[in-house]
Design a protein around this motif. Structure first.
Motif, PDB file in Angstrom:
ATOM      1  N   PRO A  45       0.798  -1.223   0.000  1.00 39.51           N
ATOM      2  CA  PRO A  45       0.000   0.000   0.000  1.00 39.51           C
ATOM      3  C   PRO A  45       0.831   1.275   0.000  1.00 39.51           C
ATOM      4  CG  PRO A  45       0.076  -0.926   2.194  1.00 39.51           C
ATOM      5  CD  PRO A  45       0.763  -1.913   1.304  1.00 39.51           C
ATOM      6  N   MET A  46       2.131   1.159   0.233  1.00 36.91           N
ATOM      7  CA  MET A  46       2.992   2.339   0.270  1.00 36.91           C
ATOM      8  C   MET A  46       3.396   2.765  -1.146  1.00 36.91           C
ATOM      9  SD  MET A  46       4.375  -0.742   1.098  1.00 36.91           S
ATOM     10  CE  MET A  46       4.396  -0.740   2.883  1.00 36.91           C
ATOM     11  N   SER A  47       4.065   3.897  -1.235  1.00 33.36           N
ATOM     12  CA  SER A  47       4.526   4.416  -2.526  1.00 33.36           C
ATOM     13  C   SER A  47       6.039   4.336  -2.605  1.00 33.36           C
ATOM     14  CB  SER A  47       4.085   5.877  -2.699  1.00 33.36           C
ATOM     15  OG  SER A  47       4.734   6.489  -3.803  1.00 33.36           O
ATOM     16  N   ALA A  48       6.550   4.117  -3.805  1.00 32.66           N
ATOM     17  CA  ALA A  48       7.994   4.150  -4.012  1.00 32.66           C
ATOM     18  C   ALA A  48       8.558   5.546  -3.814  1.00 32.66           C
ATOM     19  CB  ALA A  48       8.333   3.633  -5.414  1.00 32.66           C
ATOM     20  N   ALA A  51      20.653  -2.417  -6.438  1.00 37.52           N
ATOM     21  CA  ALA A  51      22.000  -2.504  -7.006  1.00 37.52           C
ATOM     22  C   ALA A  51      22.546  -3.916  -6.922  1.00 37.52           C
ATOM     23  CB  ALA A  51      22.936  -1.535  -6.279  1.00 37.52           C
ATOM     24  N   VAL A  52      22.096  -4.686  -5.933  1.00 37.74           N
ATOM     25  CA  VAL A  52      22.633  -6.048  -5.737  1.00 37.74           C
ATOM     26  C   VAL A  52      22.264  -6.970  -6.888  1.00 37.74           C
ATOM     27  CG1 VAL A  52      22.603  -8.080  -4.247  1.00 37.74           C
ATOM     28  CG2 VAL A  52      22.777  -5.796  -3.236  1.00 37.74           C
ATOM     29  N   PRO A  53      20.961  -7.200  -7.190  1.00 39.84           N
ATOM     30  CA  PRO A  53      20.669  -8.086  -8.321  1.00 39.84           C
ATOM     31  C   PRO A  53      21.156  -7.549  -9.658  1.00 39.84           C
ATOM     32  CG  PRO A  53      18.657  -7.038  -7.516  1.00 39.84           C
ATOM     33  CD  PRO A  53      19.730  -6.758  -6.512  1.00 39.84           C
ATOM     34  N   LEU A  54      21.143  -6.219  -9.812  1.00 43.53           N
ATOM     35  CA  LEU A  54      21.603  -5.660 -11.088  1.00 43.53           C
ATOM     36  C   LEU A  54      23.102  -5.860 -11.279  1.00 43.53           C
ATOM     37  CD1 LEU A  54      19.540  -2.347 -11.150  1.00 43.53           C
ATOM     38  CD2 LEU A  54      19.144  -4.399 -12.529  1.00 43.53           C
ATOM     39  N   LYS A  55      23.893  -5.596 -10.249  1.00 41.09           N
ATOM     40  CA  LYS A  55      25.338  -5.768 -10.356  1.00 41.09           C
ATOM     41  C   LYS A  55      25.714  -7.224 -10.552  1.00 41.09           C
ATOM     42  CE  LYS A  55      29.669  -4.928  -7.862  1.00 41.09           C
ATOM     43  NZ  LYS A  55      30.281  -4.372  -6.611  1.00 41.09           N
ATOM     44  N   GLU A  56      25.002  -8.126  -9.853  1.00 40.44           N
ATOM     45  CA  GLU A  56      25.332  -9.545  -9.912  1.00 40.44           C
ATOM     46  C   GLU A  56      24.618 -10.262 -11.058  1.00 40.44           C
ATOM     47  OE1 GLU A  56      24.579 -11.099  -6.011  1.00 40.44           O
ATOM     48  OE2 GLU A  56      26.102  -9.831  -5.077  1.00 40.44           O
ATOM     49  N   ASP A  57      23.781  -9.531 -11.789  1.00 42.45           N
ATOM     50  CA  ASP A  57      23.057 -10.069 -12.945  1.00 42.45           C
ATOM     51  C   ASP A  57      22.224 -11.290 -12.557  1.00 42.45           C
ATOM     52  OD1 ASP A  57      22.226  -9.869 -15.563  1.00 42.45           O
ATOM     53  OD2 ASP A  57      23.830 -11.140 -16.353  1.00 42.45           O
ATOM     54  N   LYS A  58      21.569 -11.198 -11.417  1.00 44.41           N
ATOM     55  CA  LYS A  58      20.699 -12.269 -10.952  1.00 44.41           C
ATOM     56  C   LYS A  58      19.272 -12.006 -11.418  1.00 44.41           C
ATOM     57  CE  LYS A  58      23.198 -14.983  -8.140  1.00 44.41           C
ATOM     58  NZ  LYS A  58      23.100 -16.448  -8.020  1.00 44.41           N
ATOM     59  N   PRO A  59      18.498 -13.047 -11.709  1.00 44.54           N
ATOM     60  CA  PRO A  59      17.102 -12.831 -12.091  1.00 44.54           C
ATOM     61  C   PRO A  59      16.343 -12.064 -11.022  1.00 44.54           C
ATOM     62  CG  PRO A  59      17.759 -15.082 -12.597  1.00 44.54           C
ATOM     63  CD  PRO A  59      18.893 -14.471 -11.818  1.00 44.54           C
ATOM     64  N   TYR A  60      15.668 -11.022 -11.446  1.00 43.05           N
ATOM     65  CA  TYR A  60      14.905 -10.177 -10.535  1.00 43.05           C
ATOM     66  C   TYR A  60      13.564  -9.842 -11.170  1.00 43.05           C
ATOM     67  CZ  TYR A  60      13.121  -6.253  -7.933  1.00 43.05           C
ATOM     68  OH  TYR A  60      12.286  -5.453  -7.205  1.00 43.05           O
ATOM     69  N   LEU A  61      12.488  -9.974 -10.392  1.00 39.03           N
ATOM     70  CA  LEU A  61      11.152  -9.606 -10.844  1.00 39.03           C
ATOM     71  C   LEU A  61      10.530  -8.662  -9.831  1.00 39.03           C
ATOM     72  CD1 LEU A  61       8.571  -9.809 -12.541  1.00 39.03           C
ATOM     73  CD2 LEU A  61       8.036 -11.943 -11.313  1.00 39.03           C
ATOM     74  N   GLY A  62      10.098  -7.491 -10.290  1.00 43.03           N
ATOM     75  CA  GLY A  62       9.367  -6.553  -9.455  1.00 43.03           C
ATOM     76  C   GLY A  62       7.926  -6.478  -9.906  1.00 43.03           C
ATOM     77  N   ILE A  63       7.005  -6.601  -8.953  1.00 45.14           N
ATOM     78  CA  ILE A  63       5.576  -6.579  -9.242  1.00 45.14           C
ATOM     79  C   ILE A  63       4.960  -5.345  -8.603  1.00 45.14           C
ATOM     80  CG2 ILE A  63       3.375  -7.774  -8.927  1.00 45.14           C
ATOM     81  CD1 ILE A  63       4.987 -10.404  -8.797  1.00 45.14           C
ATOM     82  N   CYS A  64       4.333  -4.485  -9.394  1.00 39.25           N
ATOM     83  CA  CYS A  64       3.671  -3.255  -8.944  1.00 39.25           C
ATOM     84  C   CYS A  64       4.665  -2.378  -8.172  1.00 39.25           C
ATOM     85  CB  CYS A  64       2.423  -3.587  -8.136  1.00 39.25           C
ATOM     86  SG  CYS A  64       1.289  -2.173  -7.961  1.00 39.25           S
ATOM     87  N   LEU A  65       4.564  -2.297  -6.853  1.00 41.11           N
ATOM     88  CA  LEU A  65       5.528  -1.512  -6.079  1.00 41.11           C
ATOM     89  C   LEU A  65       6.951  -1.967  -6.352  1.00 41.11           C
ATOM     90  CD1 LEU A  65       6.229   0.548  -3.824  1.00 41.11           C
ATOM     91  CD2 LEU A  65       5.832  -1.312  -2.177  1.00 41.11           C
ATOM     92  N   GLY A  66       7.158  -3.274  -6.493  1.00 34.45           N
ATOM     93  CA  GLY A  66       8.495  -3.784  -6.783  1.00 34.45           C
ATOM     94  C   GLY A  66       9.034  -3.272  -8.099  1.00 34.45           C
ATOM     95  N   ALA A  67       8.172  -3.209  -9.121  1.00 40.01           N
ATOM     96  CA  ALA A  67       8.589  -2.657 -10.408  1.00 40.01           C
ATOM     97  C   ALA A  67       8.899  -1.170 -10.286  1.00 40.01           C
ATOM     98  CB  ALA A  67       7.506  -2.885 -11.455  1.00 40.01           C
ATOM     99  N   GLN A  68       8.085  -0.462  -9.510  1.00 39.39           N
ATOM    100  CA  GLN A  68       8.294   0.974  -9.345  1.00 39.39           C
ATOM    101  C   GLN A  68       9.593   1.263  -8.597  1.00 39.39           C
ATOM    102  OE1 GLN A  68       4.623   2.172  -7.509  1.00 39.39           O
ATOM    103  NE2 GLN A  68       3.419   1.812  -9.355  1.00 39.39           N
ATOM    104  N   MET A  69       9.927   0.426  -7.616  1.00 38.31           N
ATOM    105  CA  MET A  69      11.209   0.579  -6.925  1.00 38.31           C
ATOM    106  C   MET A  69      12.375   0.341  -7.872  1.00 38.31           C
ATOM    107  SD  MET A  69      10.612  -1.171  -3.213  1.00 38.31           S
ATOM    108  CE  MET A  69       9.819  -0.287  -1.867  1.00 38.31           C
ATOM    109  N   LEU A  70      12.266  -0.673  -8.718  1.00 33.48           N
ATOM    110  CA  LEU A  70      13.310  -0.931  -9.714  1.00 33.48           C
ATOM    111  C   LEU A  70      13.486   0.288 -10.611  1.00 33.48           C
ATOM    112  CD1 LEU A  70      15.243  -2.782 -11.357  1.00 33.48           C
ATOM    113  CD2 LEU A  70      13.201  -3.579 -12.610  1.00 33.48           C
ATOM    114  N   GLU A 126      -0.480   4.764  -9.024  1.00 34.14           N
ATOM    115  CA  GLU A 126       0.724   5.368  -9.604  1.00 34.14           C
ATOM    116  C   GLU A 126       1.277   4.436 -10.671  1.00 34.14           C
ATOM    117  OE1 GLU A 126       2.732   8.013  -6.094  1.00 34.14           O
ATOM    118  OE2 GLU A 126       3.045   5.832  -5.976  1.00 34.14           O
ATOM    119  N   GLY A 127       1.994   5.022 -11.607  1.00 33.88           N
ATOM    120  CA  GLY A 127       2.675   4.255 -12.628  1.00 33.88           C
ATOM    121  C   GLY A 127       4.126   4.674 -12.704  1.00 33.88           C
ATOM    122  N   PHE A 128       4.869   4.077 -13.627  1.00 33.40           N
ATOM    123  CA  PHE A 128       6.296   4.373 -13.736  1.00 33.40           C
ATOM    124  C   PHE A 128       6.664   4.817 -15.147  1.00 33.40           C
ATOM    125  CE2 PHE A 128       5.852  -0.313 -14.115  1.00 33.40           C
ATOM    126  CZ  PHE A 128       6.369  -0.521 -15.389  1.00 33.40           C
TER     127      PHE A 128
END
Length: 242
Positions: free
Chosen positions: A67-70, A85-104, A149-151
């Motif tokens: 329910p919070m906002s990024a 920065a951790v999954p991006l630097k290490e090139d690990k699979p990462y999935l963000g859903i709604c708030l998770g996508a907005q944080m990414l 909200e959208g991104f």
């Protein structure tokens, strides 16, 4: 936390699951990943759980909504955005859903904001894959949404799916970072809880009433679930049993 994977798949490393409320669940995403043999390690930064300094020893990570906002100034929000920065630097699979996508997106320098006309997407709405999305897989024509909200599209990201009111619905960044605005993870029980607990939001502009949420599930959810299984196979590189 879900039980360990079956003996035949114990070679799979766990997937980090990031949730944002005490009673939140990874829902159908968690069910499908567990069915594929992945152990799930659940952490809730909003309740004080620390996130790992490395994803060494993990297959990847999934960040869910909340329910919070990024854009909130809470310390855990800032830490979680920085943690991408951790999954991006290490090139690990990462999935963000709604708030998770907005944080990414925020970590990548993009923006998160409400619609200029105050419109929401709360209920079932049409989705259209871009050419890049069509090359990747088949996409559902209707998806379940619950956001105000959208991104924006950060530099270097690839748009995979779009819609009328919030044109950025799914993205890929690099090889292994993915974000989706819509919700494919809801079980039937989860949707009933959302419809009951968030009834006040149905008065917002462009929001659908609770009966439309539940009726839409009967019409559209089979295709959405099928899409989710195929999508998780692409993200995490492992067959998801039907």
């Amino acid at each position: 936390m879900m039980a360990d994977a079956p003996d035949t798949r114990q070679d799979l490393q766990p997937i980090l699951v990031i949730l944002h409320q005490a009673h939140s669940s990874p829902g159908r995403v968690g069910q499908l990943l567990h069915k594929a043999g992945f152990p799930l390690e659940i952490r809730r930064p909003a309740l004080g759980d620390a996130l790992p300094d490395t994803l060494d020893g993990y297959t990847g990570a999934v960040t869910f909504g909340g329910p919070m906002s990024a854009n909130d100034e809470d310390e855990f929000i800032r830490r979680e955005i920085d943690w991408h920065a951790v999954p991006l630097k290490e090139d690990k699979p990462y999935l963000g859903i709604c708030l998770g996508a907005q944080m990414l997106v925020r970590h990548l320098g993009g923006k998160v904001a409400s619609h200029e006309d105050g419109l929401t997407e709360i209920g079932w709405y049409p989705l259209e894959a871009t050419e890049a999305g069509k090359d990747l897989m088949d996409w559902p024509q209707m998806v379940y949404q619950f956001h105000r909200e959208g991104f924006s599209m950060p530099h270097g990201a690839e748009l995979l799916a779009t819609a009328r009111d919030y044109p950025n619905q799914a993205l890929r960044y690099g090889r292994n970072a993915w974000g989706v605005q819509f919700h494919s993870e809801l079980t039937q029980a989860m949707m009933h809880r959302w419809v009951v607990r968030a009834e006040s939001r149905f008065a917002l502009p462009n929001a659908q009433q609770g009966r439309e949420h539940l009726n839409g599930r009967l019409l559209y959810d089979t295709h959405l679930r099928q899409w989710l299984g195929h999508f998780l196979e692409i993200v995490f590189g492992t067959k998801i049993p039907a």
